[in-house]
Design a protein around this motif. Structure first.
Motif, PDB file in Angstrom:
ATOM      1  N   ARG A  75       0.464  -1.371  -0.036  1.00  0.00           N
ATOM      2  CA  ARG A  75      -0.325  -0.323  -0.645  1.00  0.00           C
ATOM      3  C   ARG A  75       0.898   1.077   0.165  1.00  0.00           C
ATOM      4  O   ARG A  75       1.842   1.257   0.689  1.00  0.00           O
ATOM      5  CB  ARG A  75      -0.839   0.136   1.224  1.00  0.00           C
ATOM      6  N   VAL A  76       1.122   2.008  -0.977  1.00  0.00           N
ATOM      7  CA  VAL A  76       1.611   3.136  -1.425  1.00  0.00           C
ATOM      8  C   VAL A  76       0.279   4.125  -1.149  1.00  0.00           C
ATOM      9  O   VAL A  76      -0.023   4.310  -2.230  1.00  0.00           O
ATOM     10  CB  VAL A  76       2.389   3.903  -1.671  1.00  0.00           C
ATOM     11  N   LYS A  77      -0.032   5.316  -0.450  1.00  0.00           N
ATOM     12  CA  LYS A  77      -0.956   6.324  -0.899  1.00  0.00           C
ATOM     13  C   LYS A  77      -2.222   5.954  -0.918  1.00  0.00           C
ATOM     14  O   LYS A  77      -2.720   5.458   0.420  1.00  0.00           O
ATOM     15  CB  LYS A  77      -0.527   7.743  -1.619  1.00  0.00           C
ATOM     16  N   ASP A  78      -2.976   5.800  -1.928  1.00  0.00           N
ATOM     17  CA  ASP A  78      -4.579   5.546  -1.921  1.00  0.00           C
ATOM     18  C   ASP A  78      -4.020   4.023  -3.143  1.00  0.00           C
ATOM     19  O   ASP A  78      -4.712   3.650  -3.315  1.00  0.00           O
ATOM     20  CB  ASP A  78      -5.218   6.025  -2.661  1.00  0.00           C
ATOM     21  N   ARG A  79      -2.784   3.986  -3.919  1.00  0.00           N
ATOM     22  CA  ARG A  79      -2.597   2.709  -4.382  1.00  0.00           C
ATOM     23  C   ARG A  79      -2.890   1.477  -3.475  1.00  0.00           C
ATOM     24  O   ARG A  79      -1.697   1.169  -3.068  1.00  0.00           O
ATOM     25  CB  ARG A  79      -1.778   2.693  -5.365  1.00  0.00           C
ATOM     26  N   TRP A  80      -2.938   0.058  -4.133  1.00  0.00           N
ATOM     27  CA  TRP A  80      -2.830  -0.915  -2.664  1.00  0.00           C
ATOM     28  C   TRP A  80      -2.891  -2.266  -4.199  1.00  0.00           C
ATOM     29  O   TRP A  80      -3.836  -2.176  -4.821  1.00  0.00           O
ATOM     30  CB  TRP A  80      -4.533  -1.347  -2.268  1.00  0.00           C
ATOM     31  N   THR A  81      -1.652  -2.696  -3.658  1.00  0.00           N
ATOM     32  CA  THR A  81      -1.491  -4.147  -4.465  1.00  0.00           C
ATOM     33  C   THR A  81      -1.753  -5.497  -3.485  1.00  0.00           C
ATOM     34  O   THR A  81      -1.119  -5.553  -2.644  1.00  0.00           O
ATOM     35  CB  THR A  81      -0.335  -4.432  -5.151  1.00  0.00           C
ATOM     36  N   HIS A  82      -2.858  -6.568  -4.319  1.00  0.00           N
ATOM     37  CA  HIS A  82      -2.818  -7.879  -3.240  1.00  0.00           C
ATOM     38  C   HIS A  82      -2.512  -8.824  -4.376  1.00  0.00           C
ATOM     39  O   HIS A  82      -3.289  -9.266  -5.274  1.00  0.00           O
ATOM     40  CB  HIS A  82      -4.065  -7.724  -2.900  1.00  0.00           C
ATOM     41  N   VAL A  83      -0.847  -9.534  -3.750  1.00  0.00           N
ATOM     42  CA  VAL A  83      -0.562 -10.425  -5.022  1.00  0.00           C
ATOM     43  C   VAL A  83      -1.233 -12.001  -4.170  1.00  0.00           C
ATOM     44  O   VAL A  83      -0.015 -12.081  -2.660  1.00  0.00           O
ATOM     45  CB  VAL A  83       0.776 -10.173  -4.692  1.00  0.00           C
ATOM     46  N   LEU A  84      -1.754 -12.752  -4.193  1.00  0.00           N
ATOM     47  CA  LEU A  84      -1.062 -14.021  -3.928  1.00  0.00           C
ATOM     48  C   LEU A  84      -0.986 -14.953  -4.506  1.00  0.00           C
ATOM     49  O   LEU A  84      -0.994 -15.270  -6.529  1.00  0.00           O
ATOM     50  CB  LEU A  84      -2.720 -14.185  -4.007  1.00  0.00           C
ATOM     51  N   VAL A  85      -0.350 -16.052  -4.305  1.00  0.00           N
ATOM     52  CA  VAL A  85       0.497 -17.763  -4.826  1.00  0.00           C
ATOM     53  C   VAL A  85      -0.338 -18.241  -4.237  1.00  0.00           C
ATOM     54  O   VAL A  85       0.151 -18.790  -3.157  1.00  0.00           O
ATOM     55  CB  VAL A  85       1.575 -17.151  -5.225  1.00  0.00           C
ATOM     56  N   LYS A  86       0.487 -19.950  -5.736  1.00  0.00           N
ATOM     57  CA  LYS A  86       0.526 -20.288  -5.041  1.00  0.00           C
ATOM     58  C   LYS A  86       2.356 -21.313  -5.833  1.00  0.00           C
ATOM     59  O   LYS A  86       2.311 -21.376  -6.644  1.00  0.00           O
ATOM     60  CB  LYS A  86      -0.540 -21.333  -5.558  1.00  0.00           C
ATOM     61  N   PRO A  87       2.873 -22.027  -4.623  1.00  0.00           N
ATOM     62  CA  PRO A  87       4.065 -22.090  -4.942  1.00  0.00           C
ATOM     63  C   PRO A  87       4.673 -23.552  -5.877  1.00  0.00           C
ATOM     64  O   PRO A  87       3.509 -23.470  -5.791  1.00  0.00           O
ATOM     65  CB  PRO A  87       4.896 -21.670  -3.736  1.00  0.00           C
TER      66      PRO A  87
END
Length: 154
Positions: A142-154
């Motif tokens: 999260r930086v200011k108002d930008r969100w990134t959610h990364v999900l992985v299956k190794p």
């Protein structure tokens, strides 16, 4: 205020031999940011309530997410693909992360973990990612108002 959320990208990849985790511990106790901690509590509580295992925090995946949020702020864009035409899967590969499946949720506007959670839960595609049993690790940036959610299956 309404928040924007971009449709989710999910892609299956065959494992790449060069993209392997080292023997170091990939998980950590979690993020220092209390806003992100709130989001993680909410998503894992929701996963538990639906019979899914909790997502494991992965600091390397979180680094990919944070870098994308920072990039969106610094270059003033909101998209899964950056101005250099790199998508989430390119970013994961460049970080030498091993994954067989991955997804990325992005949001523009939420100020709290609850707002980000609610925004993504209202979107069927984002909700599906957050509740997908095949994803076992994740990271949030999260930086200011930008969100990134990364999900992985190794």
């Amino acid at each position: 205020m309404k928040w924007l959320a971009m449709p989710v990208m999910v892609l299956l990849f065959l494992p790449f031999p060069s993209l392997i985790y080292s023997g170091e511990d990939k998980a950590s106790v979690g993020p220092a940011d209390p806003v992100i901690q709130e989001f993680i509590r909410l998503v894992n509580a929701k996963r538990r309530s639906t019979g899914c295992p909790e997502l494991i925090w992965d600091r390397r995946v979180a680094g990919v997410a944070l870098n994308h949020s920072a990039d969106m702020v610094s270059r003033n864009f909101f998209d899964h693909t950056n101005p250099d035409e790199k998508d989430p899967f390119d970013r994961l590969k460049e970080s030498r992360l091993d994954f067989s499946r991955a997804a990325e949720n992005i949001a523009f506007g939420p100020k709290t973990g609850r707002e980000a959670f609610d925004t993504w839960m209202r979107s069927p595609a984002h909700r599906q990612n957050m509740l997908d049993r095949s994803f076992t690790r994740h990271g949030v940036g999260r930086v200011k108002d930008r969100w990134t959610h990364v999900l992985v299956k190794p």
